[in-house]
Design a protein around this motif. Sequence first.
Motif, PDB file in Angstrom:
ATOM      1  N   ILE A   1      -6.729  10.380   7.139  1.00 25.35           N
ATOM      2  CA  ILE A   1      -7.307  10.439   5.787  1.00 25.35           C
ATOM      3  C   ILE A   1      -8.287  11.606   5.683  1.00 25.35           C
ATOM      4  N   ALA A   2      -9.088  11.805   6.722  1.00 23.52           N
ATOM      5  CA  ALA A   2     -10.065  12.904   6.709  1.00 23.52           C
ATOM      6  C   ALA A   2      -9.384  14.262   6.587  1.00 23.52           C
TER       7      ALA A   2
ATOM      8  N   GLY B   1      -6.020  13.357   3.585  1.00 18.98           N
ATOM      9  CA  GLY B   1      -6.347  12.664   2.353  1.00 18.98           C
ATOM     10  C   GLY B   1      -5.336  11.601   1.965  1.00 18.98           C
ATOM     11  N   TYR B   2      -4.763  11.765   0.778  1.00 17.83           N
ATOM     12  CA  TYR B   2      -3.847  10.781   0.186  1.00 17.83           C
ATOM     13  C   TYR B   2      -2.715  10.400   1.144  1.00 17.83           C
TER      14      TYR B   2
ATOM     15  N   LEU C   1     -15.249  10.969  -3.094  1.00 14.94           N
ATOM     16  CA  LEU C   1     -13.964  11.677  -3.159  1.00 14.94           C
ATOM     17  C   LEU C   1     -14.176  13.124  -3.620  1.00 14.94           C
TER      18      LEU C   1
ATOM     19  N   ALA D   1     -15.569  15.154  -0.732  1.00 17.09           N
ATOM     20  CA  ALA D   1     -14.518  15.451   0.248  1.00 17.09           C
ATOM     21  C   ALA D   1     -13.608  16.566  -0.260  1.00 17.09           C
TER      22      ALA D   1
ATOM     23  N   LEU E   1      -6.706  17.008  -0.707  1.00 18.04           N
ATOM     24  CA  LEU E   1      -7.033  15.697  -0.136  1.00 18.04           C
ATOM     25  C   LEU E   1      -6.847  14.569  -1.144  1.00 18.04           C
ATOM     26  N   LEU E   2      -6.875  14.895  -2.434  1.00 19.07           N
ATOM     27  CA  LEU E   2      -6.759  13.860  -3.463  1.00 19.07           C
ATOM     28  C   LEU E   2      -5.344  13.746  -4.006  1.00 19.07           C
TER      29      LEU E   2
ATOM     30  N   TYR F   1     -12.529   9.644   4.120  1.00 16.12           N
ATOM     31  CA  TYR F   1     -13.073  10.641   3.186  1.00 16.12           C
ATOM     32  C   TYR F   1     -14.520  10.989   3.524  1.00 16.12           C
TER      33      TYR F   1
ATOM     34  N   GLY G   1     -14.264  13.509   6.130  1.00 14.40           N
ATOM     35  CA  GLY G   1     -13.803  14.755   5.520  1.00 14.40           C
ATOM     36  C   GLY G   1     -14.918  15.496   4.805  1.00 14.40           C
ATOM     37  N   SER G   2     -15.843  14.760   4.169  1.00 11.40           N
ATOM     38  CA  SER G   2     -16.921  15.409   3.414  1.00 11.40           C
ATOM     39  C   SER G   2     -18.121  15.771   4.287  1.00 11.40           C
TER      40      SER G   2
ATOM     41  N   SER H   1     -12.687  18.759   7.741  1.00 15.14           N
ATOM     42  CA  SER H   1     -11.390  18.625   8.416  1.00 15.14           C
ATOM     43  C   SER H   1     -11.187  19.684   9.495  1.00 15.14           C
TER      44      SER H   1
END
Length: 521
Positions: A64-65, A68-69, A210, A213, A221-222, A291, A294-295, A299
């Motif tokens: 996910i990091a 994402g989706y 979100l 991220a 990522l979204l 996420y 990720g933020s 990544s």
Amino acid sequence: MLNIGIFALFVVVTLIIVFRASRNTKTASDYYAAGHAFTGPQNGVAIAGDYLSAASFLGIAGAIAVYGYDGFLYSIGFLVAWLVALLLVAELLRNTGRYTMGDVLSFRMKERPVRTAASLSTLAVTFFYLLAQMAGAGGLVALLLGITSKAGQAAVIAVVGALMILYVLVGGMRGTTWVQIIKAALLIAGAFVMTVWVLGLYGFNLSGLLGAAADVGGEKLLNPGAQYGKTGTSQLDFVSLGIALVLGTAGLPHVLMRFYTVPTAKEARRSVVWAIWLIGLFYLFTLVLGYGAGSLVGSEVIKKAPGGVNSAAPLLALELGGPLLLGFISAVAFATILAVVAGLTITASASFAHDIYANVLKKGSVDDKAQEVRVARITAVVIGVVSILGGIAANGQNVAFLVALAFAVAASANLPTLLYSLFWKRFNTNGALWSIYGGLAVTIVLIVFSPAVSGGEESMFPSLDFALFPLKNPGLVSIPVSFLLGYLGTVLSKEPLNAQKYAEMEVRSLTGAGSEKAITH
């Protein structure tokens, strides 16, 4: 060294519990099924502990990091899969079997060939799953201790394997279950603390998280496509992975075996409901953790870390709470690996000892039940050694991906045979053998000749290229082929229909009448 201290404390506490549990492990029923003594809620927590593996904690948070989706697909697939297990398998299996999947399949078929096939399939699924857990152990220690040498990581994998063997040898299913219950509580509590912490940094606003991220890792990522792209092959890979995850759970031997640790089918059903709630809650946490990593970490930093994608959750813990939180989360991740591999090992050893040794080689006439348990313990040692060697070889691979392959094997070799056996009157021995062996062979061949093994930068052997099959996960092809083989093997066979045996199995599986015969010691 704080994380090592916390992990050592977990090992000491769980070993004490395992040794205490071993006092009540006297019969084969105690060793394989904990004497059917656990309640539904207890077993539900243990199932969550068994199921929430290194792939769930390390692999999914990392996916996910970084992606994402697309990474969240793992969470959705793993969770939705439990509905299949609840509606089609759990209660029926508990009513019909005794210790293993082979018990169910051999109920109305020729015992020796079907038990042999079921045991080989169990060992294959277990091996893939064990590879994932051991690879997770290697990646985790690379990050935590700064051990970048392959020899050092191999030593850690060997230590995890040795502890796993000790748990299984001493505690059997009862001890292993308590380890899984403790580990599930720690894992969910740790993930909860980190989730609240991350959300707190963004004012408990998920949209803010979100957005942050996306600012760091990009809008990709979204949106779908960061991992699987938008080409036809990539999208098919996406679908194939989803099918394998959703259908694979109901065919995982170590999950199926958990249903035998409760006294009744009602408790088996309750345990799955508990597991669904706990697992669903945890996967909501992974969304925030992924996420959040990720933020707050980024990544690019995650991908360059010694453990690669699997490092996202530990790096997030370090960012949030420094060495103290990193030590706790890392110890929980180690405990996760330890508990899951113990559950896998006891399942594989029980399948070999109960199905192949007791019912195939000894033809069901094992005078000394203690001898069967001794064989199971010897098998556990052998499986432990093989998994250590395999884990060393697989070190560095994405653990969520390796687990997805195990799900593909389970969904292809086990699930069609189980469903046919429970619901199709005409299904016979020949169909079962075609389905298990055919599904197993097709899945493994497609995996070997897939981009997962060769032909790409992220392949197991990036310098080689013999990828003839375009999909990384074979589920889209192997699962329908296995169902088809089971059907063809049955209709082309001249084996007569045993309507009486099917009627008996149907009554027992649906009502539980006569199921006490399946759990006599």
